[in-house]
Design a protein around this motif. Sequence first.
Motif, PDB file in Angstrom:
ATOM      1  N   LEU A   1      40.589  25.342  41.136  1.00 25.43           N
ATOM      2  CA  LEU A   1      41.644  25.909  41.984  1.00 25.43           C
ATOM      3  C   LEU A   1      42.025  27.307  41.508  1.00 25.43           C
ATOM      4  O   LEU A   1      42.231  28.214  42.327  1.00 25.43           O
ATOM      5  N   CYS A   2      42.091  27.512  40.199  1.00 30.52           N
ATOM      6  CA  CYS A   2      42.356  28.859  39.666  1.00 30.52           C
ATOM      7  C   CYS A   2      41.263  29.830  40.116  1.00 30.52           C
ATOM      8  O   CYS A   2      41.550  30.975  40.490  1.00 30.52           O
ATOM      9  N   GLN A   3      40.010  29.385  40.068  1.00 34.54           N
ATOM     10  CA  GLN A   3      38.894  30.217  40.501  1.00 34.54           C
ATOM     11  C   GLN A   3      39.009  30.557  41.985  1.00 34.54           C
ATOM     12  O   GLN A   3      38.729  31.686  42.404  1.00 34.54           O
TER      13      GLN A   3
ATOM     14  N   PHE B   1      41.806  30.848  43.702  1.00 33.56           N
ATOM     15  CA  PHE B   1      42.845  31.868  43.831  1.00 33.56           C
ATOM     16  C   PHE B   1      42.296  33.247  43.474  1.00 33.56           C
ATOM     17  O   PHE B   1      42.641  34.252  44.104  1.00 33.56           O
ATOM     18  N   GLU B   2      41.434  33.296  42.467  1.00 37.77           N
ATOM     19  CA  GLU B   2      40.827  34.569  42.087  1.00 37.77           C
ATOM     20  C   GLU B   2      39.919  35.081  43.195  1.00 37.77           C
ATOM     21  O   GLU B   2      39.995  36.270  43.574  1.00 37.77           O
ATOM     22  N   GLU B   3      39.083  34.224  43.728  1.00 41.84           N
ATOM     23  CA  GLU B   3      38.144  34.638  44.773  1.00 41.84           C
ATOM     24  C   GLU B   3      38.868  35.092  46.037  1.00 41.84           C
ATOM     25  O   GLU B   3      38.420  36.017  46.722  1.00 41.84           O
ATOM     26  N   GLN B   4      39.975  34.445  46.341  1.00 38.67           N
ATOM     27  CA  GLN B   4      40.727  34.774  47.550  1.00 38.67           C
ATOM     28  C   GLN B   4      41.741  35.904  47.333  1.00 38.67           C
ATOM     29  O   GLN B   4      42.448  36.280  48.274  1.00 38.67           O
ATOM     30  N   LYS B   5      41.814  36.399  46.098  1.00 40.50           N
ATOM     31  CA  LYS B   5      42.801  37.435  45.755  1.00 40.50           C
ATOM     32  C   LYS B   5      44.207  37.001  46.178  1.00 40.50           C
ATOM     33  O   LYS B   5      44.972  37.750  46.795  1.00 40.50           O
ATOM     34  N   THR B   6      44.530  35.772  45.830  1.00 35.34           N
ATOM     35  CA  THR B   6      45.787  35.157  46.246  1.00 35.34           C
ATOM     36  C   THR B   6      46.979  35.826  45.580  1.00 35.34           C
ATOM     37  O   THR B   6      46.951  36.169  44.397  1.00 35.34           O
ATOM     38  N   SER B   7      48.041  36.006  46.361  1.00 38.86           N
ATOM     39  CA  SER B   7      49.325  36.462  45.835  1.00 38.86           C
ATOM     40  C   SER B   7      50.392  35.449  46.233  1.00 38.86           C
ATOM     41  O   SER B   7      50.436  35.002  47.381  1.00 38.86           O
ATOM     42  N   PHE B   8      51.236  35.084  45.277  1.00 36.80           N
ATOM     43  CA  PHE B   8      52.356  34.196  45.557  1.00 36.80           C
ATOM     44  C   PHE B   8      53.679  34.953  45.538  1.00 36.80           C
ATOM     45  O   PHE B   8      54.745  34.338  45.451  1.00 36.80           O
ATOM     46  N   CYS B   9      53.633  36.263  45.643  1.00 37.31           N
ATOM     47  CA  CYS B   9      54.847  37.070  45.576  1.00 37.31           C
ATOM     48  C   CYS B   9      55.837  36.637  46.659  1.00 37.31           C
ATOM     49  O   CYS B   9      55.488  36.554  47.848  1.00 37.31           O
ATOM     50  N   GLY B  10      57.060  36.364  46.227  1.00 30.11           N
ATOM     51  CA  GLY B  10      58.096  35.964  47.166  1.00 30.11           C
ATOM     52  C   GLY B  10      57.959  34.547  47.682  1.00 30.11           C
ATOM     53  O   GLY B  10      58.702  34.140  48.580  1.00 30.11           O
TER      54      GLY B  10
END
Length: 227
Positions: A61-63, A65-74
């Motif tokens: 799952l961490c990988q 998020f990296e591949e998708q350039k995920t941001s959880f800001c806000g």
Amino acid sequence: MMQTQVEEHLWSVFPMDDGLFSDYYTEESSYEFCGHVLKITQIFSADLGVAAPVWDAGLALCQYFEEQKTSFCGKKVIELGAGTGIVGILAVLLGGDVTITDLPCALKQIKNNISANVPSSCAHRSQVCALSWGRDHGRFPTDYDFVLGTDIVYLPETYSSLVQTLQHLAAHRATIYLASKMRREHETLLFYEEILPRHFQCQLLCRNEEQNINLYKVTKKVLENRD
């Protein structure tokens, strides 16, 4: 997850003669995701059991998020069955306001890993809480943006409780990400193909054939207009 159920089934899931949790020892490992180096301490003991290690599904799952350039800001995030807390910690570093949960026995390990990885400047965006599925989820709000869980689908006796908790936490707008090792003996596929779809829309995002890990995106069912 209910603590008594974990205690009753721990050694049936991971037999005692495997020696995985028979002795107390710690192990430190480093992982790099999304430009962050995570230094995770794992406390192997019978008390922590399956909460002790960093499982491959969590890394998957961490990988993602990296591949998708995920941001959880806000965004408001909660992790279930966090174990070491690696996924929730990464979500904090990616900008989220994150509640990291597990049974009480795992909370010290999670807090130590947060202290080792989350700068003081953003420590206020993380909190650690005990959560037993199906029992005390009512203490938590229903307005999360994301619910995260990795390798938490392995005891059929807890599946109903897990669904109840997911329904509560994702009552409004939440997107749920679940990554699991697809263990046949634990009826993991049954959970994702029959049990969960009764209540949610489930989408298989990706599969790692070598590691037998599936990653799912789960969302609230949209009621059909029957006019």
